[in-house]
Enzyme design. Structure first.
Site, short mmCIF file in Angstrom:
data_model
loop_
_atom_site.label_atom_id
_atom_site.label_comp_id
_atom_site.label_asym_id
_atom_site.label_seq_id
_atom_site.Cartn_x
_atom_site.Cartn_y
_atom_site.Cartn_z
N ASP A 195 35.87 41.19 44.20
CA ASP A 195 34.50 40.44 43.67
C ASP A 195 34.93 38.93 44.01
OD1 ASP A 195 36.57 41.10 41.13
OD2 ASP A 195 36.05 39.25 41.02
N GLU A 198 44.28 51.44 40.89
CA GLU A 198 44.99 50.74 41.81
C GLU A 198 46.06 51.41 42.34
OE1 GLU A 198 43.88 46.17 40.12
OE2 GLU A 198 45.84 47.12 39.75
N1 ADE Z 1 40.80 41.33 38.91
C1 ADE Z 1 39.66 41.50 40.02
N2 ADE Z 1 38.65 40.61 40.04
C2 ADE Z 1 39.15 39.61 39.04
C3 ADE Z 1 38.52 38.55 38.37
N3 ADE Z 1 37.39 38.07 39.03
N4 ADE Z 1 39.34 37.79 37.56
C4 ADE Z 1 40.48 38.20 37.02
N5 ADE Z 1 40.84 39.36 37.60
C5 ADE Z 1 40.40 40.08 38.27
#
Ligand code: ADE
Length: 234
Positions: free
Chosen positions: A197, A12
């Protein structure tokens, strides 16, 4: 002003380190595995770190415990004025979230600290304050809302109820811990998360996360470039 930027993962942070030509600080004289960099940017002294690689498991030291230890150690040692916490996160399509969106925290909660015992219940959730983004340059592009943290990438069925009840727009793994440290140290926590996501999107989180990690990291670098410009010393 002294600024500490904390990323959980090396992946990142890489594009931001390269963009600003941050210089690595070695040795750090710490038992913790974090990597530390420094650079002067628009008149501010900026320190950037990632949580580093766990020596036993050989993966990024993600999650609340390394985040709290690292930020506590560096924020006190370096006497910083603010902590900026960029990172990746899950978003919610039911609340308008899209892959690549940049969100700033309005409040920060914990969704895994369930202590149904009077005043321990709100203590568990935390509800930490965040930097007042109303002070920022109006030309910056970002969305805002409630962040919530736990030590899990995955989402359990009953957690959806918590997210809906608290109108959570960002699910991630460090913000609550860092916001807690900032509250103790009486310095502002500025959370900046890029969506990799969609929690309520039906995909396998780990797959969707890995697919979008690079784009999200680029978006973070671009946003931080504009943010640091807006925080310049006049
Ligand atoms: N980092 C990236 N996506 C995530 C998620 N769905 N839950 C926790 N940390 C994350």
């Amino acid at each position: 002003m002294k600024i500490l930027i904390f990323f959980a993962m090396q992946e990142e942070s890489k594009k931001t380190v390269e963009h600003f030509d941050f210089k690595k600080v070695t040795p750090t004289n710490s038992p913790l595995p974090y990597e530390l960099f420094e650079q002067k940017i628009h008149g501010n002294e900026v320190f950037l770190c990632n949580a580093g690689i766990d020596s036993r498991f050989n993966v990024n030291a993600v999650g609340t415990v390394p985040a709290a230890l690292t930020v506590y150690e560096l924020a006190t040692k370096l006497n910083v004025d603010i902590v900026i916490n960029p990172g990746t996160a899950g978003g919610f399509k039911s609340r308008g979230g899209n892959i690549g969106d940049i969100y700033l925290a309005s409040k920060v909660l914990f969704h895994h600290r369930e202590i149904p015992m009077g005043p321990y219940e709100p203590y568990g959730i935390g509800t930490f304050d965040a930097y007042d983004f109303g002070q920022l340059d109006q030309s910056l592009h970002f969305k805002t809302g409630v962040f919530s943290s736990s030590d899990s990438l995955t989402c359990r069925e009953h957690e959806i109820e918590f997210f809906n009840q608290h109108q959570v727009i960002v699910k991630e793994m460090e913000a609550g811990a860092i916001a807690y440290v900032c509250e103790q140290l009486k310095i502002p926590y500025l959370g900046v998360k890029s969506i990799t996501d969609i929690v309520d999107g039906g995909r396998v989180t780990a797959e969707e996360f890995l697919e979008n990690l690079e784009t999200a990291s680029k978006n973070l670098q671009q946003f931080l470039t504009a943010l640091l410009e807006s925080l310049k010393v006049l």
